[in-house]
Scaffold this active site. Structure first.
Site, PDB file in Angstrom:
ATOM      1  N   ASN A   9       0.864  -1.006   0.187  1.00 35.12           N
ATOM      2  CA  ASN A   9      -0.086   0.105   0.064  1.00 35.12           C
ATOM      3  C   ASN A   9       0.794   1.210   0.007  1.00 35.12           C
ATOM      4  O   ASN A   9       1.481   1.653   1.098  1.00 35.12           O
ATOM      5  CB  ASN A   9      -0.860  -0.015   1.368  1.00 35.12           C
ATOM      6  CG  ASN A   9      -1.838   1.084   1.420  1.00 35.12           C
ATOM      7  OD1 ASN A   9      -1.709   2.173   0.254  1.00 35.12           O
ATOM      8  ND2 ASN A   9      -2.426   1.410   2.588  1.00 35.12           N
ATOM      9  N   TRP A  10       1.115   1.854  -1.020  1.00 37.43           N
ATOM     10  CA  TRP A  10       1.714   2.984  -1.323  1.00 37.43           C
ATOM     11  C   TRP A  10       1.285   4.303  -0.536  1.00 37.43           C
ATOM     12  O   TRP A  10       2.410   5.435  -0.481  1.00 37.43           O
ATOM     13  CB  TRP A  10       2.233   3.241  -2.744  1.00 37.43           C
ATOM     14  CG  TRP A  10       3.040   2.419  -3.696  1.00 37.43           C
ATOM     15  CD1 TRP A  10       3.733   1.435  -2.907  1.00 37.43           C
ATOM     16  CD2 TRP A  10       3.392   2.465  -4.917  1.00 37.43           C
ATOM     17  NE1 TRP A  10       4.182   0.680  -3.993  1.00 37.43           N
ATOM     18  CE2 TRP A  10       4.120   1.327  -5.110  1.00 37.43           C
ATOM     19  CE3 TRP A  10       3.330   3.244  -5.815  1.00 37.43           C
ATOM     20  CZ2 TRP A  10       4.866   1.240  -6.619  1.00 37.43           C
ATOM     21  CZ3 TRP A  10       3.646   2.980  -7.034  1.00 37.43           C
ATOM     22  CH2 TRP A  10       4.746   2.223  -7.470  1.00 37.43           C
ATOM     23  N   LYS A  11       0.327   4.339   0.029  1.00 35.97           N
ATOM     24  CA  LYS A  11      -0.609   5.525   0.321  1.00 35.97           C
ATOM     25  C   LYS A  11      -0.208   6.615  -0.563  1.00 35.97           C
ATOM     26  O   LYS A  11      -0.534   6.581  -1.743  1.00 35.97           O
ATOM     27  CB  LYS A  11      -0.001   5.510   1.721  1.00 35.97           C
ATOM     28  CG  LYS A  11      -0.172   4.366   2.648  1.00 35.97           C
ATOM     29  CD  LYS A  11       0.061   4.492   4.058  1.00 35.97           C
ATOM     30  CE  LYS A  11      -0.020   3.161   4.817  1.00 35.97           C
ATOM     31  NZ  LYS A  11      -0.139   3.409   6.309  1.00 35.97           N
ATOM     32  N   HIS A  94      -9.277   1.467   4.815  1.00 30.11           N
ATOM     33  CA  HIS A  94      -8.345   1.558   5.788  1.00 30.11           C
ATOM     34  C   HIS A  94      -8.397   2.271   6.618  1.00 30.11           C
ATOM     35  O   HIS A  94      -9.107   3.381   6.754  1.00 30.11           O
ATOM     36  CB  HIS A  94      -7.437   2.125   4.315  1.00 30.11           C
ATOM     37  CG  HIS A  94      -5.728   2.061   5.254  1.00 30.11           C
ATOM     38  ND1 HIS A  94      -5.264   3.062   6.268  1.00 30.11           N
ATOM     39  CD2 HIS A  94      -4.876   1.078   5.038  1.00 30.11           C
ATOM     40  CE1 HIS A  94      -3.973   2.565   6.557  1.00 30.11           C
ATOM     41  NE2 HIS A  94      -3.712   1.305   5.723  1.00 30.11           N
ATOM     42  N   GLU A  96      -6.773   4.734   7.826  1.00 33.04           N
ATOM     43  CA  GLU A  96      -6.515   6.028   7.589  1.00 33.04           C
ATOM     44  C   GLU A  96      -7.850   6.842   7.137  1.00 33.04           C
ATOM     45  O   GLU A  96      -7.945   7.979   7.260  1.00 33.04           O
ATOM     46  CB  GLU A  96      -5.271   6.350   6.701  1.00 33.04           C
ATOM     47  CG  GLU A  96      -3.787   5.734   7.435  1.00 33.04           C
ATOM     48  CD  GLU A  96      -2.611   5.510   6.683  1.00 33.04           C
ATOM     49  OE1 GLU A  96      -2.584   5.543   5.550  1.00 33.04           O
ATOM     50  OE2 GLU A  96      -1.895   4.742   7.668  1.00 33.04           O
ATOM     51  N   GLU A 166      -5.190  -4.710  10.658  1.00 33.77           N
ATOM     52  CA  GLU A 166      -4.155  -3.894  10.710  1.00 33.77           C
ATOM     53  C   GLU A 166      -4.543  -3.162  12.229  1.00 33.77           C
ATOM     54  O   GLU A 166      -5.086  -2.378  12.218  1.00 33.77           O
ATOM     55  CB  GLU A 166      -4.152  -2.868   9.664  1.00 33.77           C
ATOM     56  CG  GLU A 166      -3.928  -3.569   8.408  1.00 33.77           C
ATOM     57  CD  GLU A 166      -3.238  -2.435   7.246  1.00 33.77           C
ATOM     58  OE1 GLU A 166      -2.408  -2.776   6.800  1.00 33.77           O
ATOM     59  OE2 GLU A 166      -3.903  -1.258   7.263  1.00 33.77           O
ATOM     60  N   GLY A 172       2.721   2.189  10.770  1.00 36.66           N
ATOM     61  CA  GLY A 172       3.541   3.087  10.797  1.00 36.66           C
ATOM     62  C   GLY A 172       4.495   3.604  12.021  1.00 36.66           C
ATOM     63  O   GLY A 172       5.337   4.719  12.089  1.00 36.66           O
ATOM     64  N   SER A 212       3.609  -2.212  10.184  1.00 38.60           N
ATOM     65  CA  SER A 212       5.176  -2.431  10.324  1.00 38.60           C
ATOM     66  C   SER A 212       5.413  -3.793   9.823  1.00 38.60           C
ATOM     67  O   SER A 212       6.590  -4.342  10.461  1.00 38.60           O
ATOM     68  CB  SER A 212       5.629  -1.919  11.659  1.00 38.60           C
ATOM     69  OG  SER A 212       5.075  -0.698  11.966  1.00 38.60           O
ATOM     70  N   GLY A 233       2.897  -1.210   4.236  1.00 37.52           N
ATOM     71  CA  GLY A 233       2.998   0.304   3.897  1.00 37.52           C
ATOM     72  C   GLY A 233       4.286   0.777   3.669  1.00 37.52           C
ATOM     73  O   GLY A 233       4.932   0.321   2.635  1.00 37.52           O
ATOM     74  N   GLY A 234       5.139   1.260   4.505  1.00 38.54           N
ATOM     75  CA  GLY A 234       6.382   2.021   4.450  1.00 38.54           C
ATOM     76  C   GLY A 234       7.346   0.946   3.912  1.00 38.54           C
ATOM     77  O   GLY A 234       8.009   1.590   2.839  1.00 38.54           O
TER      78      GLY A 234
HETATM   79  P1  13P Z   1       3.237   0.151   7.714  1.00 41.06           P
HETATM   80  O1  13P Z   1       3.590  -0.972   7.107  1.00 41.06           O
HETATM   81  O2  13P Z   1       3.965   1.568   7.199  1.00 41.06           O
HETATM   82  O3  13P Z   1       3.131   0.195   9.175  1.00 41.06           O
HETATM   83  O4  13P Z   1       1.467   0.493   7.319  1.00 41.06           O
HETATM   84  C1  13P Z   1       0.607  -0.695   7.260  1.00 41.06           C
HETATM   85  C2  13P Z   1      -0.585  -0.109   6.401  1.00 41.06           C
HETATM   86  O5  13P Z   1      -1.206   0.644   6.917  1.00 41.06           O
HETATM   87  C3  13P Z   1      -0.911  -0.722   5.423  1.00 41.06           C
HETATM   88  O6  13P Z   1      -1.909  -0.502   4.713  1.00 41.06           O
END
Ligand code: 13P
Length: 250
Positions: A9-11, A94, A96, A166, A172, A212, A233-234
């Site tokens: 997930n590149w956000k 998600h 967020e 999640e 993050g 993470s 994510g990251g």
């Molecule tokens: P991180 O891997 O950066 O913690 O993010 C997880 C996430 O929200 C994937 O959708």
């Protein structure tokens, strides 16, 4: 046997030229993986990502969509629009989006239905906050979110839904749920699905862990009995690091 599905997930990251370069770098690194590889990219990268990923084993997804098909919803993108350019997956609900953009269990459910009506495969996120966890309410929260998200779907649709557990406190933050905790939470989600849709559906549904995930912890997490891969994510922003997560089993 459920397959492992590893989704990035590149956000809100990556310009089109960066997306193209990334996919060109990732392609040879994951071409031999038997795990499913998905990249969920910003809307502005979708078309470029789809073209670059053609004839590879990398699938492309969006990160959100609207539940209506069309109309006066300035700034929104519908499932039909995503499908029209051959997007295959879409992240829905998600944390967020729940936290910053008023996504609710009700809109999540509407979006999942619209995704299926248009032939998109939803990746549905559920997860508890730190406060809910500390109050001992994590299981209640995630099983309720799952139940409401899937309400009214057919068994076949539930089987084709990817769920991503999640925990919000792990996103993050560098804090990962222990593999046992993540596995137990995912078992609870699977049990809830079994109660409502039966054992066969529950045994088939893919449930990922997210929060993470890195190349260093991927193997430990993804080899647990009920964790069917991850939503990353990251660590998905670097093709080499992401390829190591995809290739955790090689
Ligand atoms: P991180 O891997 O950066 O913690 O993010 C997880 C996430 O929200 C994937 O959708």
């Amino acid at each position: 046997m459920r397959k492992k599905v590893i989704a990035g997930n590149w956000k809100m990251n990556m310009l089109p030229n960066e997306a193209i370069e990334y996919i060109n770098q990732l392609t040879p690194l994951v071409k031999d993986s038997k795990n499913e590889v998905i990249l969920c990219v910003p809307y502005t990268d979708l078309f470029y990502a789809l073209l670059t990923a053609q004839n590879t084993n990398i699938k492309i997804g969006a990160q959100n969509m609207h539940f209506e098909e069309k109309g006066a919803y300035t700034g929104e993108v519908s499932a039909k629009m995503l499908k029209s350019i051959n997007v295959e997956y879409v992240i829905i609900g998600h944390s967020e989006r729940r936290q910053y953009f008023n996504e609710t269990d009700e809109t999540v459910n509407k979006k999942i239905k619209a995704a299926f009506e248009n032939g998109l495969k939803p990746i549905v996120c559920v997860g508890e906050t730190l406060e809910q966890r500390e109050e001992g309410k994590a299981v209640e929260v995630i099983t309720k979110q799952t139940e409401l998200a899937l309400e009214g779907l057919t068994k076949e649709e539930v089987k084709s839904t990817i769920i991503a557990y999640e925990p919000i406190w792990a996103i993050g933050t560098g804090k990962t749920a222990t593999s046992e905790d993540a596995n137990n939470a995912i078992k609870e989600i699977r049990n809830k699905i079994e109660q409502i849709y039966g054992k066969e559906v529950a045994e088939d549904v893919i449930i990922q862990y997210g929060g993470s995930v890195k190349s260093k912890n991927a193997k430990e997490l993804f080899t647990m009995s009920d964790i069917d891969g991850g939503l990353v994510g990251g660590a998905s922003l670097d093709p080499e690091e992401f390829s190591k997560i995809v290739n955790y089993d090689i």
